[in-house]
Design an enzyme around this catalytic site. Structure first.
Site, PDB file in Angstrom:
ATOM      1  N   ASP A   4      -1.826  -1.227  -3.836  1.00 31.69           N
ATOM      2  CA  ASP A   4      -2.135  -0.464  -5.052  1.00 31.69           C
ATOM      3  C   ASP A   4      -0.990  -0.558  -6.064  1.00 31.69           C
ATOM      4  O   ASP A   4       0.050  -1.163  -5.795  1.00 31.69           O
ATOM      5  CB  ASP A   4      -2.443   0.995  -4.693  1.00 31.69           C
ATOM      6  CG  ASP A   4      -1.413   1.568  -3.736  1.00 31.69           C
ATOM      7  OD1 ASP A   4      -0.207   1.453  -4.057  1.00 31.69           O
ATOM      8  OD2 ASP A   4      -1.781   2.099  -2.669  1.00 31.69           O
TER       9      ASP A   4
ATOM     10  N   ASP B 127       0.852  -1.194   0.000  1.00 32.32           N
ATOM     11  CA  ASP B 127       0.000   0.000   0.000  1.00 32.32           C
ATOM     12  C   ASP B 127       0.885   1.241   0.000  1.00 32.32           C
ATOM     13  O   ASP B 127       1.664   1.446   0.922  1.00 32.32           O
ATOM     14  CB  ASP B 127      -0.896  -0.037   1.251  1.00 32.32           C
ATOM     15  CG  ASP B 127      -1.722   1.233   1.397  1.00 32.32           C
ATOM     16  OD1 ASP B 127      -1.896   1.955   0.394  1.00 32.32           O
ATOM     17  OD2 ASP B 127      -2.192   1.498   2.527  1.00 32.32           O
TER      18      ASP B 127
ATOM     19  N   GLU C  77      -7.431 -20.626 -16.913  1.00 31.88           N
ATOM     20  CA  GLU C  77      -7.858 -21.314 -15.691  1.00 31.88           C
ATOM     21  C   GLU C  77      -8.961 -22.293 -16.093  1.00 31.88           C
ATOM     22  O   GLU C  77     -10.016 -21.875 -16.566  1.00 31.88           O
ATOM     23  CB  GLU C  77      -8.391 -20.310 -14.671  1.00 31.88           C
ATOM     24  CG  GLU C  77      -8.721 -20.994 -13.349  1.00 31.88           C
ATOM     25  CD  GLU C  77      -9.677 -20.209 -12.459  1.00 31.88           C
ATOM     26  OE1 GLU C  77      -9.573 -20.346 -11.237  1.00 31.88           O
ATOM     27  OE2 GLU C  77     -10.550 -19.488 -12.979  1.00 31.88           O
TER      28      GLU C  77
ATOM     29  N   ASP D  42      -4.065   3.981   2.698  1.00 36.52           N
ATOM     30  CA  ASP D  42      -5.506   3.763   2.854  1.00 36.52           C
ATOM     31  C   ASP D  42      -5.829   2.304   3.213  1.00 36.52           C
ATOM     32  O   ASP D  42      -6.992   1.916   3.275  1.00 36.52           O
ATOM     33  CB  ASP D  42      -6.277   4.192   1.594  1.00 36.52           C
ATOM     34  CG  ASP D  42      -5.953   3.322   0.391  1.00 36.52           C
ATOM     35  OD1 ASP D  42      -5.063   2.436   0.489  1.00 36.52           O
ATOM     36  OD2 ASP D  42      -6.575   3.518  -0.674  1.00 36.52           O
TER      37      ASP D  42
ATOM     38  N   ASP E 113      -9.580 -16.146 -16.688  1.00 35.66           N
ATOM     39  CA  ASP E 113     -10.389 -16.608 -15.569  1.00 35.66           C
ATOM     40  C   ASP E 113     -11.503 -17.554 -16.024  1.00 35.66           C
ATOM     41  O   ASP E 113     -12.251 -17.221 -16.947  1.00 35.66           O
ATOM     42  CB  ASP E 113     -10.999 -15.367 -14.905  1.00 35.66           C
ATOM     43  CG  ASP E 113     -11.696 -15.691 -13.619  1.00 35.66           C
ATOM     44  OD1 ASP E 113     -11.017 -16.141 -12.687  1.00 35.66           O
ATOM     45  OD2 ASP E 113     -12.917 -15.491 -13.532  1.00 35.66           O
TER      46      ASP E 113
ATOM     47  N   ASN F 145      -0.226   4.540  -0.215  1.00 33.59           N
ATOM     48  CA  ASN F 145      -0.791   5.813   0.265  1.00 33.59           C
ATOM     49  C   ASN F 145      -1.531   5.713   1.593  1.00 33.59           C
ATOM     50  O   ASN F 145      -2.279   6.612   1.967  1.00 33.59           O
ATOM     51  CB  ASN F 145      -1.727   6.405  -0.801  1.00 33.59           C
ATOM     52  CG  ASN F 145      -2.901   5.477  -1.091  1.00 33.59           C
ATOM     53  OD1 ASN F 145      -2.939   4.352  -0.603  1.00 33.59           O
ATOM     54  ND2 ASN F 145      -3.852   5.942  -1.868  1.00 33.59           N
TER      55      ASN F 145
HETATM   56  C1  GLC Z   1     -11.714 -17.711 -10.606  1.00 30.24           C
HETATM   57  C2  GLC Z   1     -10.918 -16.761  -9.745  1.00 30.24           C
HETATM   58  C3  GLC Z   1     -11.660 -16.543  -8.461  1.00 30.24           C
HETATM   59  C4  GLC Z   1     -12.992 -15.925  -8.779  1.00 30.24           C
HETATM   60  C5  GLC Z   1     -13.773 -16.751  -9.799  1.00 30.24           C
HETATM   61  C6  GLC Z   1     -14.898 -15.971 -10.395  1.00 30.24           C
HETATM   62  O1  GLC Z   1     -11.819 -18.963 -10.077  1.00 30.24           O
HETATM   63  O2  GLC Z   1      -9.628 -17.251  -9.561  1.00 30.24           O
HETATM   64  O3  GLC Z   1     -10.940 -15.754  -7.551  1.00 30.24           O
HETATM   65  O4  GLC Z   1     -13.754 -15.812  -7.603  1.00 30.24           O
HETATM   66  O5  GLC Z   1     -12.971 -17.173 -10.874  1.00 30.24           O
HETATM   67  O6  GLC Z   1     -14.422 -15.033 -11.307  1.00 30.24           O
HETATM   68 CA    CA Z   2      -3.496   2.196  -1.248  1.00 27.57          CA
END
Ligand code: GLC
Ligand code: CA
Length: 544
Positions: A29, A21, A250, A25, A199, A23
């Protein structure tokens, strides 16, 4: 076997919210990442994969995207992103983005328009169905919890969401959706990014006609549907092949024989993939069933060796820390973390390091459900408790697999909040940060961090570890993992003892007779120990 940069590369996964991080918060980032690029370079990283940094209401922390072409203000601005890309490139590191196109956020303008009226031009960008006898259109379940359908009173229909109700699934049968996504991908590639981690990419096509599932809890039902390969081929032809980039899909619930179709280089779909067999199928009450693990490695190697390519990883942002799951995170934390690293960097495939594993970060157990941030953990907890489960027991059973194990802030040093933030972190820091942190590791040449450095160097100097044939020995041994990687005349022998006790190593004759030169080991005094492998000992030899 074709040689390519991404086969030789080391990938480092950053979960930006929990990395650094800049900044105060409490949220990691992009400027925080920029500040750590020298560190990643020193480690030996070639590719950085960023979990989603797009604009998002954070229902699933970035996997619910409301604008594909903007940066989440929590993380900074587009200018910060461009600087990160530029600074990474100057250090010869590439940057791969998460491509999340199975669904968007319900706050994405497409969905806002889609839900506004049945005759909206974007209505079928998403998957809408009328109810059946006042109930959901079918029996599908969400990967998180509960039904995969949400009723929307505005138009009196249900929409499909395989994840949370704030994550409606896109309708890939609609040509406009495909076109929009391809255009968006090109926009990022033209900006100079170096590829995508895709994903849930085998979920894009839904079972034809949306029939009831025989067993709705068997999530494999929703994956690898006919038509998915055509989409990926087209994406490759029209978008990816125009650039020199890296793609990793994935692919939940995929057997090696099917996976091959996604990564066969002649088919031009994806470069490589994540499967989860070695994480899901090997778990037993003692930790890991090593015989099954070896079996899985062999099957995948056989299936992909001619024309495909695998990855190696033991953790990511979606599950427990590898040293807690496969190693021993108390007595043998350091040795077992090094052993597991030795394994992922010498098995066939591109190795992925998940942030913090290079210092042996461990699982965490937050004191109550109120501290959990992960929507999967929280919604599963609520579902089980509503059904009558005991809250304490439910918490304990979910803790072990909670995705928050991986999402606690990176432990940089022993200052408050592990040096991650000067503010209040968005998620609790693992209380063990005073003992486990990078500053500590940098002080001792025997640390996990320096071991990763040596291991990465060794892999880069040794083509056999990348391209060599994989020859396993002692396949029925429940605690020794012994294999060779052989390329031309170079033979590298890897010997691992995944047990908290010493084991005598009896090598097969062809290996026993060779002269062995020790290249790397995770414990001092390997020569003196001879063929006795100490608890969690790992050695890498060159045979000649
Ligand atoms: C994949 C991501 C996971 C996310 C899911 C829905 O499995 O790695 O973090 O919750 O897809 O997008
Ligand atoms: Ca931050």
């Amino acid at each position: 076997m074709k040689r390519t940069w991404w086969k030789e590369a080391i990938v480092y996964q950053i979960y930006p919210r929990s990395f650094a991080d800049s900044n105060g918060d409490g949220i990691g980032d992009l400027r925080g990442i920029i500040g750590k690029l020298d560190y990643l370079q020193e480690l030996g990283v070639d590719i950085i994969w960023l979990n989603p940094v797009y604009k998002s209401p954070n229902d699933d922390y970035g996997y619910d995207i409301s604008d594909y072409q903007d940066i989440n203000p929590d993380f900074g601005t587009m200018a910060d992103f461009e600087e990160l890309l530029d600074q990474a490139h100057r250090r010869n590191m590439r940057v791969v983005m998460d491509l999340v196109v199975n669904q968007t956020s319900d706050e994405h303008p497409w969905f806002v328009e889609s839900r506004s009226a049945k005759d909206s031009p974007k209505r079928d960008y998403y998957i809408w169905r009328p109810g059946k006898n006042g109930k959901e259109p079918n029996n599908w379940r969400s990967f998180f919890a509960g039904s995969a359908w949400e009723f929307d009173p505005q138009t009196g229909e249900y929409y499909l969401h395989l994840f949370s109700r704030k994550m409606p699934d896109l309708n890939w049968a609609k040509p406009e959706v495909k076109r929009e996504i391809f255009t968006m991908m090109k926009w990022w590639l033209d900006k100079g990014i170096d590829g995508f981690r895709m994903d849930s990419i085998n979920l894009l096509v839904k079972p034809q006609g949306l029939p009831d599932a025989a067993d709705p809890a068997d999530m494999s039902f929703y994956c690898n549907q006919p038509g998915i390969h055509e989409i990926l081929y087209q994406m490759n032809r029209e978008v990816l092949s125009q650039y020199d980039v890296f793609t990793v899909g994935e692919l939940p619930y995929v057997a090696p024989e099917i996976a091959r179709l996604y990564v066969d280089e002649d088919r031009q779909e994806l470069n490589t993939l994540f499967h989860f067999e070695h994480l899901l199928e090997t778990v037993d009450k003692n930790g890991c069933d090593l015989v099954e693990f070896k079996h899985i490695q062999r099957r995948w190697y056989e299936a992909l060796k001619e024309k495909g390519w695998n990855t190696q990883f033991l953790n990511n942002h979606d599950g427990p820390r590898m040293v807690s799951r496969f190693g021993d995170d108390s007595r043998y934390r350091v040795a077992s973390a090094k052993l597991l690293a030795t394994m992922t960097h010498t098995l066939p495939g591109t190795p992925f390091i998940y942030q913090g594993e290079e210092i042996g970060m461990t699982n965490v157990a937050f004191p109550s459900i109120a501290y959990y941030r992960d929507i999967w953990t929280v919604s599963r907890f609520q579902e089980l408790v509503q059904k009558g489960a005991d809250p304490e027991k439910t918490l304990r059973s979910l803790q072990r697999y909670s995705r928050d194990n991986a999402r606690t802030p990176f432990q940089w040093d022993d200052s408050p909040n592990a040096g991650f933030t000067t503010g209040t972190p968005w998620i609790l820091v693992n209380p063990n940060y005073r003992e486990i942190n990078l500053a500590q590791d940098l002080q001792s040449k025997d640390s996990i961090f320096y071991y990763y450095q040596r291991l990465i160097r060794l892999r880069k100097e040794t083509p056999a570890l990348v391209y060599g044939e994989y020859c396993p020995f002692l396949e029925d041994d429940p605690s020794l993992y012994v294999y060779e990687r052989a390329l031309d005349d170079d033979r590298i022998l890897i010997v691992l003892n995944l047990l908290g006790e010493a084991r005598e190593l009896v090598l097969p004759q062809e290996v026993a007779e060779a002269h062995r030169e020790l290249l790397l080991g995770n414990l001092e005094g390997a020569e003196e120990a001879g063929l006795t492998l100490r608890p969690w000992e790992a050695r890498v030899y060159r045979c000649c």
